[in-house]
Scaffold this motif. Sequence first.
Motif, PDB file in Angstrom:
ATOM      1  N   LEU A  56       0.930  -1.230  -0.037  1.00 47.37           N
ATOM      2  CA  LEU A  56       0.165  -0.179   0.186  1.00 47.37           C
ATOM      3  C   LEU A  56       0.833   1.434   0.328  1.00 47.37           C
ATOM      4  O   LEU A  56       1.864   1.261   0.796  1.00 47.37           O
ATOM      5  CB  LEU A  56      -0.917   0.043   1.248  1.00 47.37           C
ATOM      6  N   ASP A  57       0.378   2.139  -0.728  1.00 46.22           N
ATOM      7  CA  ASP A  57       1.142   3.615  -0.661  1.00 46.22           C
ATOM      8  C   ASP A  57       0.778   4.230   0.654  1.00 46.22           C
ATOM      9  O   ASP A  57      -0.335   4.464   1.136  1.00 46.22           O
ATOM     10  CB  ASP A  57       0.450   4.555  -1.785  1.00 46.22           C
ATOM     11  N   THR A  58       1.718   4.598   1.440  1.00 46.32           N
ATOM     12  CA  THR A  58       1.453   5.232   2.668  1.00 46.32           C
ATOM     13  C   THR A  58       0.680   6.447   2.831  1.00 46.32           C
ATOM     14  O   THR A  58      -0.256   6.639   3.503  1.00 46.32           O
ATOM     15  CB  THR A  58       2.972   5.698   3.289  1.00 46.32           C
ATOM     16  N   LYS A  59       0.764   7.432   1.915  1.00 42.09           N
ATOM     17  CA  LYS A  59       0.179   8.823   1.777  1.00 42.09           C
ATOM     18  C   LYS A  59      -1.277   8.479   1.538  1.00 42.09           C
ATOM     19  O   LYS A  59      -2.141   9.076   1.757  1.00 42.09           O
ATOM     20  CB  LYS A  59       0.829   9.551   0.749  1.00 42.09           C
ATOM     21  N   GLU A  60      -1.471   7.648   0.484  1.00 44.16           N
ATOM     22  CA  GLU A  60      -2.808   7.181  -0.209  1.00 44.16           C
ATOM     23  C   GLU A  60      -3.594   6.626   1.184  1.00 44.16           C
ATOM     24  O   GLU A  60      -4.790   6.986   1.253  1.00 44.16           O
ATOM     25  CB  GLU A  60      -2.962   6.337  -1.159  1.00 44.16           C
ATOM     26  N   THR A  61      -3.043   5.783   1.601  1.00 42.83           N
ATOM     27  CA  THR A  61      -3.647   4.876   2.815  1.00 42.83           C
ATOM     28  C   THR A  61      -3.931   5.954   4.021  1.00 42.83           C
ATOM     29  O   THR A  61      -5.144   5.853   4.484  1.00 42.83           O
ATOM     30  CB  THR A  61      -2.628   3.736   3.409  1.00 42.83           C
ATOM     31  N   CYS A  62      -2.839   6.780   4.375  1.00 47.93           N
ATOM     32  CA  CYS A  62      -3.323   7.741   5.482  1.00 47.93           C
ATOM     33  C   CYS A  62      -4.535   8.739   5.162  1.00 47.93           C
ATOM     34  O   CYS A  62      -5.232   8.755   6.088  1.00 47.93           O
ATOM     35  CB  CYS A  62      -2.049   8.583   5.505  1.00 47.93           C
ATOM     36  N   ASN A  63      -4.366   9.327   3.922  1.00 46.76           N
ATOM     37  CA  ASN A  63      -5.751   9.831   3.624  1.00 46.76           C
ATOM     38  C   ASN A  63      -7.117   9.213   3.696  1.00 46.76           C
ATOM     39  O   ASN A  63      -8.025   9.770   3.938  1.00 46.76           O
ATOM     40  CB  ASN A  63      -5.480  10.570   2.204  1.00 46.76           C
ATOM     41  N   GLU A  64      -6.984   7.778   2.932  1.00 49.00           N
ATOM     42  CA  GLU A  64      -8.275   7.189   3.078  1.00 49.00           C
ATOM     43  C   GLU A  64      -8.695   6.986   4.451  1.00 49.00           C
ATOM     44  O   GLU A  64      -9.859   6.966   4.820  1.00 49.00           O
ATOM     45  CB  GLU A  64      -8.034   6.109   2.427  1.00 49.00           C
ATOM     46  N   VAL A  65      -7.721   6.207   5.445  1.00 54.69           N
ATOM     47  CA  VAL A  65      -8.101   6.098   6.620  1.00 54.69           C
ATOM     48  C   VAL A  65      -8.640   7.313   7.647  1.00 54.69           C
ATOM     49  O   VAL A  65      -9.572   7.287   8.069  1.00 54.69           O
ATOM     50  CB  VAL A  65      -6.899   5.465   7.454  1.00 54.69           C
ATOM     51  N   ALA A  66      -7.776   8.466   7.212  1.00 53.66           N
ATOM     52  CA  ALA A  66      -8.242   9.684   7.773  1.00 53.66           C
ATOM     53  C   ALA A  66      -9.612  10.098   7.598  1.00 53.66           C
ATOM     54  O   ALA A  66     -10.416  10.544   8.321  1.00 53.66           O
ATOM     55  CB  ALA A  66      -7.175  10.981   7.542  1.00 53.66           C
ATOM     56  N   LYS A  67      -9.997   9.954   6.145  1.00 53.62           N
ATOM     57  CA  LYS A  67     -11.417  10.367   5.789  1.00 53.62           C
ATOM     58  C   LYS A  67     -12.662   9.139   6.357  1.00 53.62           C
ATOM     59  O   LYS A  67     -13.607   9.805   6.731  1.00 53.62           O
ATOM     60  CB  LYS A  67     -11.352  10.284   4.292  1.00 53.62           C
ATOM     61  N   LEU A  68     -12.138   7.884   6.372  1.00 54.17           N
ATOM     62  CA  LEU A  68     -13.012   7.041   7.009  1.00 54.17           C
ATOM     63  C   LEU A  68     -13.313   7.265   8.225  1.00 54.17           C
ATOM     64  O   LEU A  68     -14.452   6.860   8.882  1.00 54.17           O
ATOM     65  CB  LEU A  68     -12.719   5.628   6.600  1.00 54.17           C
ATOM     66  N   VAL A  69     -12.333   7.541   9.187  1.00 51.15           N
ATOM     67  CA  VAL A  69     -12.559   7.848  10.719  1.00 51.15           C
ATOM     68  C   VAL A  69     -12.889   9.362  11.033  1.00 51.15           C
ATOM     69  O   VAL A  69     -12.883   9.611  12.241  1.00 51.15           O
ATOM     70  CB  VAL A  69     -11.348   6.948  11.483  1.00 51.15           C
TER      71      VAL A  69
END
Length: 96
Positions: A56-69
């Motif tokens: 997984l790409d760290t920045k993309e994962t960070c942004n997606e998780v942040a949006k979801l929670v």
Amino acid sequence: MLTSKQRASLRKLANGMPSILQIGKGGICDNLLKQIDDALSARELIKISILETALLDTKETCNEVAKLVGAEPVQAIGFKFVLYRRSPDVKNPIEI
């Protein structure tokens, strides 16, 4: 939305923190999101690691998780990222 000074302050606090969760091959699942949500409610600031096998790409994962929670992404470097979410349940809230 965090200002650059607030983000810098949170990065400073997170620098010495250990990662409390890891994202593996399974990626982002409901169980992981529940754990992240609970951790943010208890701590406000958390660091998460992504295992190399997760692909997984760290920045993309960070942004997606942040949006979801409903959190703010603070930093994404290497295989680790930091999230912040203000919580009224915390006894000693982080002053930013």
